[in-house]
Design an enzyme around this catalytic site. Structure first.
Site, PDB file in Angstrom:
ATOM      1  NE  ARG A   1      -0.223   3.938   6.656  1.00 10.42           N
ATOM      2  CZ  ARG A   1      -1.183   4.561   5.976  1.00 10.42           C
ATOM      3  NH1 ARG A   1      -1.209   5.869   5.874  1.00 10.42           N
ATOM      4  NH2 ARG A   1      -2.122   3.864   5.391  1.00 10.42           N
ATOM      5  CG  ASP A   2       3.060   1.893  11.654  1.00  2.00           C
ATOM      6  OD1 ASP A   2       2.709   2.903  11.026  1.00  2.00           O
ATOM      7  OD2 ASP A   2       2.439   1.480  12.651  1.00  2.00           O
ATOM      8  CD  GLU A   3      -1.257   0.457   7.147  1.00  2.00           C
ATOM      9  OE1 GLU A   3      -1.665  -0.578   6.615  1.00  2.00           O
ATOM     10  OE2 GLU A   3      -1.977   1.447   7.377  1.00  2.00           O
TER      11      GLU A   3
ATOM     12  CG  ASP B   1      -0.241  -0.174   2.527  1.00  2.00           C
ATOM     13  OD1 ASP B   1       0.880  -0.700   2.543  1.00  2.00           O
ATOM     14  OD2 ASP B   1      -0.797   0.219   3.570  1.00  2.00           O
TER      15      ASP B   1
ATOM     16  CD  GLU C   1      -3.747   6.212   3.323  1.00  2.00           C
ATOM     17  OE1 GLU C   1      -2.909   6.937   3.890  1.00  2.00           O
ATOM     18  OE2 GLU C   1      -4.161   5.147   3.795  1.00  2.00           O
TER      19      GLU C   1
ATOM     20  CG  HIS D   1      -1.635   4.712  -0.189  1.00  2.00           C
ATOM     21  ND1 HIS D   1      -0.760   4.757   0.850  1.00  2.00           N
ATOM     22  CD2 HIS D   1      -2.633   3.854   0.178  1.00  2.00           C
ATOM     23  CE1 HIS D   1      -1.207   3.953   1.819  1.00  2.00           C
ATOM     24  NE2 HIS D   1      -2.340   3.383   1.432  1.00  2.00           N
TER      25      HIS D   1
ATOM     26  CD1 TRP E   1      -8.273  -4.714   1.231  1.00  2.00           C
ATOM     27  CD2 TRP E   1     -10.076  -3.678   0.426  1.00  2.00           C
ATOM     28  NE1 TRP E   1      -8.096  -3.349   1.375  1.00  2.00           N
ATOM     29  CE2 TRP E   1      -9.173  -2.700   0.901  1.00  2.00           C
ATOM     30  CE3 TRP E   1     -11.283  -3.250  -0.143  1.00  2.00           C
ATOM     31  CZ2 TRP E   1      -9.445  -1.331   0.822  1.00  2.00           C
ATOM     32  CZ3 TRP E   1     -11.553  -1.888  -0.214  1.00  2.00           C
ATOM     33  CH2 TRP E   1     -10.641  -0.958   0.271  1.00  2.00           C
TER      34      TRP E   1
ATOM     35  CG  ASP F   1      -4.289  -0.600  -0.969  1.00  2.00           C
ATOM     36  OD1 ASP F   1      -5.224  -1.212  -0.422  1.00  2.00           O
ATOM     37  OD2 ASP F   1      -3.730   0.387  -0.468  1.00  2.00           O
TER      38      ASP F   1
HETATM   39  C1  BGC Z   1      -3.900   0.911   3.970  1.00  2.00           C
HETATM   40  C2  BGC Z   1      -4.828   0.877   2.818  1.00  2.00           C
HETATM   41  C3  BGC Z   1      -5.564  -0.422   2.960  1.00  2.00           C
HETATM   42  C4  BGC Z   1      -6.417  -0.234   4.161  1.00  2.00           C
HETATM   43  C5  BGC Z   1      -7.397  -1.285   4.461  1.00  2.00           C
HETATM   44  C6  BGC Z   1      -4.755   1.089   5.159  1.00  2.00           C
HETATM   45  O1  BGC Z   1      -4.123   1.367   6.309  1.00  2.00           O
HETATM   46  O2  BGC Z   1      -2.905   1.840   3.849  1.00  2.00           O
HETATM   47  O3  BGC Z   1      -4.360   1.267   1.639  1.00  2.00           O
HETATM   48  O4  BGC Z   1      -6.237  -0.887   1.873  1.00  2.00           O
HETATM   49  O5  BGC Z   1      -5.633   0.035   5.290  1.00  2.00           O
HETATM   50  O6  BGC Z   1      -8.019  -0.942   5.599  1.00  2.00           O
END
Ligand code: BGC
Length: 900
Positions: A473-475, A469, A751, A766, A535, A482
């Site tokens: 950041r912490d993801e 995504d 985003e 994003h 999703w 996405d």
């Molecule tokens: C991500 C998104 C993702 C979403 C789903 C986010 O924190 O960055 O792009 O699809 O969470 O909840």
């Protein structure tokens, strides 16, 4: 003249790959012909492990003979069984439409990986003791502060001698979470952040390196292990390694070097490392010569054998440093705080060149944004510390870059630098899965070119062996929403076949018995189940795109049962065909909000269920499963009826009755059913009018959609004949819109539609809104794929005021498909390139007063009538707006004008 030999030979989408794991690798090649309407009528492929045999035209392992077929891709090896670890050579020739045969192609090769579990003699190893540290975690996945317990960098080594002459040497290696492999003091290969992300409980990917030229008499293997995603918080243990070296003398395996208890484990310069954390390197701890022979490792303890997953191979484009960016500017907002601006938001890290005193600590912080005072704004990094620390050893010039982390940033802040740095001290390394660029788009509207450019940077920044995504950041997770929303764009721009094949494999492995899927893949935490249907349909969407664009039917066979299982899972969660409970995100991130308020989750979930049923029926059709086609058609019909009953109120789709308080229903609610032609015929016009009312009147030609609606809005408007309106939406410079981001200085996509700078959901890199790029190819350039593997394409330049030129090209499985058009007063020029074996429907626009059309100088149409015969071009019809021709392969130059 015989046809030109085939070229660009690939096996499983890759050029001369190592480590193939399929029993029947698939071959492809490209053909070129100077003539028109050219196609392959037959081919012959020969395969041999002996290059000499191949040269003499002998395919002792496989000789397809003259195979009558127009396919130039997906040709599966059909010979005797292939051996683990062996190299095979192949070549191909083709017969054209006139029956002439080409010379043989240049030879290509492919090498098999370790095909059986028993081929692995090596054991997973890890140090007996590791030193742990903890860092901040990932809040979204529910693993928060202090939860990321990880290990300091782990060093492993082992020496080996080679006494005989070696003809071939290979190393098969996987180190979890990340590894760097070194041989005799040098890094092996140019890959970084290996291996690709998987669910390590189910599979771990090994890579194969050719080390023939690097092996000497005395050798030392050294491996550094980093944490990557192989961490306790995700249910895995400490890092571990499996490695096997094969040394071969004239086709005979003479020796293996394997990981076992004899390996030594130590420490070195790499200390704390984590994807979100960053990396700390202390050069003073570097043990000189640790990765070279004759190093005294007597104080290094032995490794211990640990459990580990099954190593498998899925060859695909690796992650590499693909570009080095010079900083554009540097300033010092405070004494000894230096900020570097790379002028571009990207994924990767900084390479630092410095000399200074021993023990000096230099810190590099990363951010996408600045504070008004010129210091970094790290708020969008959320919980990711994103700091790299380098400690000098103090011996002349030292060069640092991290190994086991990456960042998403445009600005880097350097503190602790000895003296005053200059722009030459830093380089930005752009790091991502190195997928080949296969598409190109440009047009006369600069803003659209800028948006396209931002999408390319954003797309690549979010390819880290899985589609992510965001990089900052912490993801950085493989969120499925996405992933599928940007997938068509990615496929038009890059060769995504092997990359997405891997991702689909991970989705398949992530599926539960009950058919449910997680929201993100690999699913590191349980709470990702069951996915929001919008999703989860990524599984079907991406499988479909691979089939459609690359003609990959093996994908369908491989996944069909699981795709069906997912649709059944959706069915079990439907009440009267309406999905009430699975929705979580839906039309995520519409203007002013993250979670959708105006587009009901039941609507997007049920719509996704419908979409899934439609896609499944296409798969069933492609596979010739007629019963399933019928069942899916019935299912889709049922969902559509229920959807319309529930959400269609008079002239628009909504779950909420529109009253005076809410005059602004969402665009997405109407866009989605229009996009899939779900609207009852008598209501279509009304629904479209409501949509136009919202887009044009209420939103002054701006999108009021989240990511789902944005994927379809411009297509729906264009198909309904409102291309000019869609163009206005796409070219808006004001909020909300893609152009607004550019106007605000964005160099990637955001985003959110808003330019937010706080610590909330506002990544500035994003890719999910990047879906607009496929509209650029299909509509602005007018180049569209209409049948699997571009067997049929449509060329239809748009009649849009404000555009004078556009061009696009795509390297397809058959060769180059391209269009370029230019418009000027009463003149229209259109260049079309159709690859061998494909056809195109060319819609030539009749700009005002156009009276005649020529192709390569010959008149082909005049005053409403087809005129003359031009090879490869047949006139089909004139609808007043466009004249339609059907053309075969070749290059065409059409020209329309008002007079002779
Ligand atoms: C991500 C998104 C993702 C979403 C789903 C986010 O924190 O960055 O792009 O699809 O969470 O909840």
């Amino acid at each position: 003249m015989p046809p030109v030999p085939p070229f660009f030979l690939r096996s499983e989408y890759l050029i001369n790959p190592l480590g193939l794991s399929t029993a029947a690798p698939r071959f492809s090649w490209i053909l070129e012909s100077a003539g028109r309407a050219s196609r392959q009528t037959a081919y012959q492929v020969i395969v041999s492990p002996d290059a000499g045999f191949l040269e003499r035209g002998i395919g002792d392992y496989w000789d397809s003979g003259r195979a009558e077929s127009n396919r130039t891709w997906g040709i599966a090896y059909g010979g005797v069984p292939l051996w683990s670890g062996k190299v095979y050579f192949w070549k191909v020739r083709w017969w054209d439409e006139g029956g002439s045969v080409s010379p043989w192609s240049e030879p290509a090769s492919f090498e098999m990986g370790l095909l059986q579990e028993r081929d692995w003699k090596a054991k997973w190893i890890s140090p007996q003791k590791t030193v742990e540290f903890s860092s901040r975690g990932n809040v979204t996945l529910g693993v928060s502060s202090g939860d990321f317990v990880q290990c300091l960098g782990i060093y492993l080594r082992r020496e080996f001698e080679v006494k005989e002459k070696i003809r071939r040497a290979r190393v098969y290696v996987c180190g979890l979470g990340y590894y760097e492999l070194r041989l005799n003091g040098r890094k092996v290969g140019d890959r970084v952040l290996e291996p690709a992300q998987t669910d390590y409980n189910k599979a771990a990917l090994y890579s194969v390196f050719d080390i023939t030229s690097e092996v000497r008499e005395k050798n030392a293997l050294g491996v550094i292990l980093g944490n990557g995603r192989h961490i306790k918080a995700y249910g895995y243990g400490r890092p571990r390694l499996i490695l096997q070296v094969h040394l071969e003398r004239e086709n005979e395996l003479v020796e293996r070097v394997i990981t076992d208890e004899d390996w030594k484990t130590g420490y070195g310069a790499v200390l704390e490392n984590g994807i979100y954390l960053g990396e700390r390197t202390d050069s003073r701890l570097e043990q000189d010569g640790w990765d070279e022979p004759c190093f005294d490792d007597s104080s290094w303890p032995n490794a211990e054998v640990v459990a580990g997953p099954n190593p498998v191979s899925r060859p695909m484009p690796p992650i590499r440093v693909t570009d080095r960016l010079a900083p554009r500017k540097m300033w010092s907002p405070r004494p000894e705080v230096h900020v570097f601006d790379f002028g571009q938001n990207f994924s990767g890290w900084v390479r630092l060149r410095v000399s200074g005193p021993r023990g000096r600590q230099i810190k590099v912080r990363h951010a996408e944004l600045l504070q008004p005072d010129g210091t970094l704004n790290v708020l969008p990094n959320q919980n990711a510390e994103a700091e790299d620390v380098f400690i000098l050893k103090g011996r002349g010039q030292e060069v640092f870059e991290p190994r086991f982390t990456y960042h998403g940033f445009r600005y880097a802040e350097v503190t602790g630098f000895p003296g005053q740095p200059t722009l030459d001290n830093l380089e930005g390394c752009f790091v991502h899965s190195d997928v080949p660029k296969t598409g190109d788009f440009r047009c006369s509207h600069e803003l659209l070119n800028r948006i396209h450019r931002n999408i390319l940077w954003g797309q690549l920044s979010n390819l880290m062996s899985i589609p992510t995504d965001c990089p900052q950041r912490d993801e950085r997770q493989g969120w499925l929403g996405d992933a599928h929303l940007a997938a068509e764009e990615a496929i038009l721009n890059f060769d995504m076949a092997a990359f997405y094949s891997h991702f689909l494999e991970e989705i398949r492995l992530a599926q539960k018995e009950d058919g449910s899927l997680p929201d993100a893949v690999p699913p590191y935490v349980e709470k990702l189940y069951p996915a929001d249907p919008a999703w989860g349909i990524a599984y079907l969407e991406i499988a479909w795109l691979l089939y459609f664009y690359y003609g990959d039917d093996r994908i369908l066979l491989r996944h069909y049962v699981c795709l069906k299982r997912y649709v059944d899972h959706l069915g079990r969660n439907a009440e009267g065909q309406i999905i009430l409970k699975l929705g979580k995100y839906g039309d995520w991130c519409s203007p002013g909000e993250v979670a959708p308020k105006r587009t009901p989750l039941e609507l997007t979930s049920t719509w996704s269920y419908y979409r899934a049923a439609v896609l499944l029926s296409r798969f069933a059709e492609a596979l010739g499963r007629t019963d399933d086609v019928r069942a899916c058609a019935r299912l889709a019909e049922g969902i559509k009826t229920a959807f319309n009953d529930r959400f269609l109120r008079d002239d628009q789709y909504t779950a909420v009755r529109v009253g005076p308080a809410d005059k602004s229903p969402s665009q997405t609610s109407n866009v989605l059913p229009l996009a899939l032609d779900m609207v009852p015929p008598d209501k279509k016009r009304l629904v479209l009018e409501r949509l136009l009312e919202s887009v044009v009147m209420e939103w002054d030609c701006h999108p009021d959609t989240g990511i789902l609606g944005a994927r379809y809005l411009l297509d729906v408007l264009t198909q309904a004949g409102y291309g000019q309106t869609a163009f206005r939406v796409a070219t808006q410079k004001s909020y909300p819109g893609w152009g607004y981001m550019v106007e605000q200085g964005a160099t990637t996509l955001w985003e959110r539609w808003e330019n937010l700078t706080g610590s909330g959901m506002n990544s500035h890199n994003h890719i999910m809104l990047g879906s607009i790029d496929s509209w650029f190819y299909r509509v602005i350039a007018g180049l569209r794929c209409d049948a699997p593997a571009w067997g049929m394409m449509t060329v239809r330049p748009p009649l849009i005021t404000g555009l004078t030129d556009a061009a696009a090209e795509v390297s397809t499985m058959r060769g180059k498909a391209a269009v370029a058009w230019h418009r000027e007063a009463r003149l229209f020029e259109l260049r079309v390139e159709v690859p061998v074996g494909a056809e195109a429907m060319v819609h030539f626009p009749l700009v005002e007063g156009a009276a005649m059309i020529e192709e390569s100088g010959s008149l082909i149409w005049k005053a409403g009538l087809a005129s003359g015969e031009t090879p490869g071009v047949s006139f089909l019809k004139n609808d007043g707006e466009y004249v339609l021709f059907r053309v075969g392969s070749g290059v065409y130059a059409f020209r329309g004008s008002s007079c002779t």
